[in-house]
Enzyme design. Structure first.
Site, PDB file in Angstrom:
ATOM      1  N   SER A   1      -3.676   1.649  -8.885  1.00  0.00           N
ATOM      2  CA  SER A   1      -2.613   3.146  -8.475  1.00  0.00           C
ATOM      3  C   SER A   1      -3.182   4.003 -10.173  1.00  0.00           C
ATOM      4  O   SER A   1      -2.947   3.345 -10.835  1.00  0.00           O
ATOM      5  CB  SER A   1      -1.534   3.547  -7.793  1.00  0.00           C
ATOM      6  OG  SER A   1      -0.990   4.301  -8.513  1.00  0.00           O
TER       7      SER A   1
ATOM      8  N   TYR B   1       7.528   0.614  -8.970  1.00  0.00           N
ATOM      9  CA  TYR B   1       6.259   0.959  -8.493  1.00  0.00           C
ATOM     10  C   TYR B   1       4.682   1.243  -9.624  1.00  0.00           C
ATOM     11  O   TYR B   1       4.158   0.836  -9.727  1.00  0.00           O
ATOM     12  CB  TYR B   1       5.938   1.691  -7.475  1.00  0.00           C
ATOM     13  CG  TYR B   1       4.599   1.747  -6.477  1.00  0.00           C
ATOM     14  CD1 TYR B   1       4.266   0.800  -5.842  1.00  0.00           C
ATOM     15  CD2 TYR B   1       3.835   2.731  -7.195  1.00  0.00           C
ATOM     16  CE1 TYR B   1       3.141   1.162  -5.249  1.00  0.00           C
ATOM     17  CE2 TYR B   1       2.386   3.315  -6.610  1.00  0.00           C
ATOM     18  CZ  TYR B   1       1.870   2.235  -5.691  1.00  0.00           C
ATOM     19  OH  TYR B   1       0.952   2.463  -5.286  1.00  0.00           O
TER      20      TYR B   1
END
Length: 255
Positions: free
Chosen positions: A153, A166
């Site tokens: 990501s 995250y």
């Protein structure tokens, strides 16, 4: 029924994790269109069976390997079963992931653990389990190379508030991927990192995500197929070329 003769991945076998929806499902379909035989893994067996049936109806070869990749032996069992049923393993796409947004101050440590277990530990285990198969495929396979792709990501590069854990897991995947690349690249295994920006999937559905950025409404976000195309681009390069990192953001995303 499509004709895959001459397709770049004809004769190759690929395993996609987190294939029950979103980026994983789109990537499996895209790899099948390029001629690869597919193994699909996730916890939701019913979803996998539906996708496998669709790929089969379109002329592809696809097997289902349900697994909980956070279980200590789940990753190795899934990899070995996929290689056994397909006869080889040329491509691994580590796509399975989990995210819960929130400030550290109010964070749930069990949710943190789940993110670490699936986003990071499962990637480590699956990658390690696949390496012997990938090295064998690079040595005697039709392409002379094999591919391991980790779907990370842009949050792993640029952390944002309320997304700390995250981001930490994805930052670790970035570092792991580069170090592993250095270990195996001269033996023909290409390691790639695909870093999506905001993408419309089940994982990002809901009001909390829709309000993340008032200047980036959901209709401007990426779609799963955008990321699947990046994975295909990475793994269909000629044997002498390695695309090691691709960041894909919506045009409207600044960070």
């Amino acid at each position: 029924m499509r004709d895959t003769n001459g397709a770049p991945l004809t004769g190759c076998a690929a395993l996609v994790t987190g294939a029950s929806s979103g980026i994983g499902a789109a990537t499996a379909r895209a790899l099948a269109r390029e001629g690869a035989s597919l193994a699909l893994t996730a916890r939701r067996a019913g979803r996998l069976e539906e996708l496998a049936a669709a790929i089969g109806a379109d002329g592809g070869t696809c097997v289902v390997v349900p697994a909980d990749l956070t279980a200590p032996e789940g990753a190795r069992a899934a990899v070995d079963e996929a290689a056994r049923r397909l006869g080889r393993l040329d491509v691994l796409v580590n796509n399975a992931g989990y995210v819960v947004r929130g400030a550290v101050e109010e964070g749930d440590s069990e949710e943190w653990r789940r993110m670490v277990d699936l986003n990071l530990i499962a990637v480590l285990r699956t990658s390690q389990a696949a390496l012997s198969h990938l090295l064998a495929a690079a040595a005697d396979g039709p392409r002379g190379v094999a591919d391991l792709v980790n779907v990370s990501s842009v949050a792993g590069r640029i952390p944002r508030r309320n997304n700390s854990v995250y981001s930490a897991t994805k930052h670790a995947v970035c570092a792991f991927s580069e170090a592993m690349r250095q270990e195996v690249t001269r033996r023909g295994v290409r390691v790639g990192l695909v870093e999506p920006g905001m993408t419309a999937t089940e994982m990002t559905a809901g009001d909390a995500w829709a309000s993340l950025d008032q200047d980036m409404p959901p209709e401007t976000w990426l779609r799963a197929g955008d990321i699947a195309r990046a994975v295909v681009f990475m793994v269909t390069q000629p044997p002498h070329a390695a695309v090691n990192e691709i960041a894909v953001r919506p045009v409207s995303q600044e960070v």
